[in-house]
Scaffold this motif. Structure first.
Motif, PDB file in Angstrom:
ATOM      1  N   GLY A 145       0.795  -1.218   0.000  1.00  0.00           N
ATOM      2  CA  GLY A 145       0.000   0.000   0.000  1.00  0.00           C
ATOM      3  C   GLY A 145       0.825   1.263   0.000  1.00  0.00           C
ATOM      4  O   GLY A 145       0.267   2.373  -0.018  1.00  0.00           O
ATOM      5  N   GLY A 146       2.156   1.145  -0.003  1.00  0.00           N
ATOM      6  CA  GLY A 146       3.024   2.313  -0.010  1.00  0.00           C
ATOM      7  C   GLY A 146       3.104   2.950  -1.378  1.00  0.00           C
ATOM      8  O   GLY A 146       2.555   2.436  -2.360  1.00  0.00           O
ATOM      9  N   LEU A 147       3.809   4.062  -1.459  1.00  0.00           N
ATOM     10  CA  LEU A 147       3.915   4.784  -2.726  1.00  0.00           C
ATOM     11  C   LEU A 147       4.658   3.974  -3.782  1.00  0.00           C
ATOM     12  O   LEU A 147       4.436   4.160  -4.984  1.00  0.00           O
ATOM     13  CB  LEU A 147       4.645   6.119  -2.498  1.00  0.00           C
ATOM     14  N   LEU A 148       5.551   3.101  -3.350  1.00  0.00           N
ATOM     15  CA  LEU A 148       6.277   2.212  -4.268  1.00  0.00           C
ATOM     16  C   LEU A 148       6.060   0.769  -3.836  1.00  0.00           C
ATOM     17  O   LEU A 148       7.005  -0.001  -3.709  1.00  0.00           O
ATOM     18  CB  LEU A 148       7.775   2.539  -4.274  1.00  0.00           C
ATOM     19  N   SER A 149       4.827   0.428  -3.592  1.00  0.00           N
ATOM     20  CA  SER A 149       4.481  -0.877  -3.029  1.00  0.00           C
ATOM     21  C   SER A 149       5.235  -2.027  -3.703  1.00  0.00           C
ATOM     22  O   SER A 149       5.125  -2.259  -4.903  1.00  0.00           O
ATOM     23  CB  SER A 149       2.974  -1.118  -3.158  1.00  0.00           C
ATOM     24  N   ALA A 150       6.040  -2.728  -2.890  1.00  0.00           N
ATOM     25  CA  ALA A 150       6.807  -3.882  -3.379  1.00  0.00           C
ATOM     26  C   ALA A 150       6.955  -4.849  -2.212  1.00  0.00           C
ATOM     27  O   ALA A 150       8.012  -4.924  -1.575  1.00  0.00           O
ATOM     28  CB  ALA A 150       8.172  -3.453  -3.913  1.00  0.00           C
ATOM     29  N   PRO A 151       5.908  -5.600  -1.914  1.00  0.00           N
ATOM     30  CA  PRO A 151       5.914  -6.505  -0.758  1.00  0.00           C
ATOM     31  C   PRO A 151       7.117  -7.439  -0.671  1.00  0.00           C
ATOM     32  O   PRO A 151       7.665  -7.622   0.426  1.00  0.00           O
ATOM     33  CB  PRO A 151       4.602  -7.279  -0.920  1.00  0.00           C
ATOM     34  N   PRO A 152       7.579  -8.045  -1.785  1.00  0.00           N
ATOM     35  CA  PRO A 152       8.760  -8.927  -1.670  1.00  0.00           C
ATOM     36  C   PRO A 152      10.001  -8.187  -1.171  1.00  0.00           C
ATOM     37  O   PRO A 152      10.715  -8.683  -0.299  1.00  0.00           O
ATOM     38  CB  PRO A 152       8.947  -9.431  -3.109  1.00  0.00           C
ATOM     39  N   LEU A 153      10.248  -6.994  -1.724  1.00  0.00           N
ATOM     40  CA  LEU A 153      11.400  -6.210  -1.299  1.00  0.00           C
ATOM     41  C   LEU A 153      11.247  -5.773   0.150  1.00  0.00           C
ATOM     42  O   LEU A 153      12.206  -5.807   0.930  1.00  0.00           O
ATOM     43  CB  LEU A 153      11.562  -4.981  -2.200  1.00  0.00           C
ATOM     44  N   TYR A 154      10.047  -5.385   0.527  1.00  0.00           N
ATOM     45  CA  TYR A 154       9.776  -4.970   1.899  1.00  0.00           C
ATOM     46  C   TYR A 154      10.046  -6.116   2.867  1.00  0.00           C
ATOM     47  O   TYR A 154      10.635  -5.909   3.944  1.00  0.00           O
ATOM     48  CB  TYR A 154       8.328  -4.500   2.031  1.00  0.00           C
ATOM     49  N   SER A 155       9.645  -7.322   2.482  1.00  0.00           N
ATOM     50  CA  SER A 155       9.860  -8.494   3.341  1.00  0.00           C
ATOM     51  C   SER A 155      11.348  -8.783   3.514  1.00  0.00           C
ATOM     52  O   SER A 155      11.804  -9.099   4.624  1.00  0.00           O
ATOM     53  CB  SER A 155       9.160  -9.721   2.744  1.00  0.00           C
ATOM     54  N   VAL A 156      12.114  -8.664   2.434  1.00  0.00           N
ATOM     55  CA  VAL A 156      13.556  -8.912   2.503  1.00  0.00           C
ATOM     56  C   VAL A 156      14.235  -7.864   3.388  1.00  0.00           C
ATOM     57  O   VAL A 156      15.045  -8.199   4.259  1.00  0.00           O
ATOM     58  CB  VAL A 156      14.182  -8.908   1.090  1.00  0.00           C
ATOM     59  N   LEU A 157      13.890  -6.594   3.169  1.00  0.00           N
ATOM     60  CA  LEU A 157      14.476  -5.524   3.974  1.00  0.00           C
ATOM     61  C   LEU A 157      14.100  -5.679   5.450  1.00  0.00           C
ATOM     62  O   LEU A 157      14.942  -5.513   6.335  1.00  0.00           O
ATOM     63  CB  LEU A 157      14.003  -4.163   3.462  1.00  0.00           C
ATOM     64  N   GLY A 158      12.837  -6.008   5.689  1.00  0.00           N
ATOM     65  CA  GLY A 158      12.381  -6.199   7.062  1.00  0.00           C
ATOM     66  C   GLY A 158      13.098  -7.349   7.744  1.00  0.00           C
ATOM     67  O   GLY A 158      13.442  -7.264   8.936  1.00  0.00           O
TER      68      GLY A 158
END
Length: 218
Positions: free
Chosen positions: A45-58
Motif C-alpha cells: 500500500g506504499g507509494l512504491l508498493s513492493a511486498p517482496p522487497l519490503y519483506s527482505v528488507l524487514g
C-alpha cells in the motif's frame, strides 16, 4: 592514582567516546533515514508498493537488531579490518556501531513516518505532488519531531554501545572503565567513568528534547 591523573584519563576517554558517537550518529542518521523511508515506500500500500522487497528488507533489519551488540562486534571483525585496516581503536569501533544502529534507527524512522496522517498524503497527491515531493515535503517534514526524538534515543543507545566496545579495545570511556576500573581495581576511575557517561547522556537527552519542542511548535 591521583584525581588529577583520573581527570586526564577521563578527558581522553571522553574525547574518544564523543568522536565515536558523533561519526556513527552521522552515518546512522543517513543510512537509517534512507532505509526507513525505503521500508515505508515499499510496504504493502506504499507509494512504491513492493511486498517482496519490503519483506527482505524487514528480515535483514530484524536479524541485525536481534543480535546482541557484543556478538555483532565480533562477527563483523573481518569487515571492520577490510574497511579501516584494524580492529582496535575508535575508528574500528565506528564500523560495528554504525552497522548495529542503522537498523535500529530505520525502524524508528518507519514508525515516525507512519504516524503522518494519510489525509495529508492524499491532499498532496491530489494537488499533483510527485513521490519525491511527498517524501521530502510531506512525510519527512511532518515527521520531524518524531525523527529527532528517535535520533536522540539512537544517540543514547550508541553511547551505551561505545562503552561496550571498550571490552575489545574500542577506546573511549568503556575501555577506560575496563582497563583501569575493572582490571586494576581503580575505584576512582570507575566512579568517574560512570558519572561522565551519565552526564553525557543527560546532555544528549536535553538537547534532543529542546529541538523536539521547537519543531513541535512550528
Amino acid at each position: 592514582m591521583t584525581w588529577s591523573e583520573v581527570f586526564d584519563l577521563l578527558w581522553v576517554g571522553l574525547q574518544e567516546t564523543a568522536w565515536m558517537v558523533f561519526v556513527s550518529t552521522v552515518l546512522t542518521a543517513i543510512g537509517g533515514l534512507l532505509l526507513g523511508v525505503l521500508l515505508v515506500l515499499t510496504a504493502p500500500g506504499g507509494l512504491l508498493s513492493a511486498p517482496p522487497l519490503y519483506s527482505v528488507l524487514g528480515l535483514i533489519v530484524n536479524i541485525t537488531r536481534s543480535l546482541p551488540f557484543i556478538i555483532l562486534l565480533v562477527a563483523v571483525i573481518p569487515f571492520t579490518r577490510a574497511v579501516v585496516g584494524t580492529t582496535i581503536g575508535t575508528d574500528a569501533a565506528i564500523v560495528p556501531l554504525t552497522i548495529g544502529a542503522i537498523p535500529f534507527f530505520a525502524r524508528i524512522v518507519e514508525a515516525a513516518l507512519r504516524e503522518v496522517p494519510s489525509d495529508v498524503i492524499a491532499a498532496a497527491t491530489a494537488m499533483g505532488a510527485t513521490r519525491t515531493q511527498i517524501v521530502g515535503k510531506v512525510l519527512l517534514r511532518e515527521a520531524r519531531p518524531g525523527l529527532v526524538a528517535g535520533l536522540t534515543i539512537t544517540v543514547i543507545a550508541l553511547v551505551g554501545y561505545s562503552a561496550m566496545a571498550g571490552v575489545v579495545g574500542g577506546g573511549g570511556l568503556g575501555d577506560l572503565a575496563i582497563r583501569y576500573g575493572y582490571q586494576r581495581f581503580e575505584t576512582e576511575v570507575m566512579v568517574a567513568t560512570v558519572a561522565a557517561l551519565v552526564v553525557f547522556v543527560q546532555l544528549v537527552q536535553m538537547a534532543g528534547d529542546l529541538i523536539v519542542r521547537r519543531l513541535s511548535h512550528k
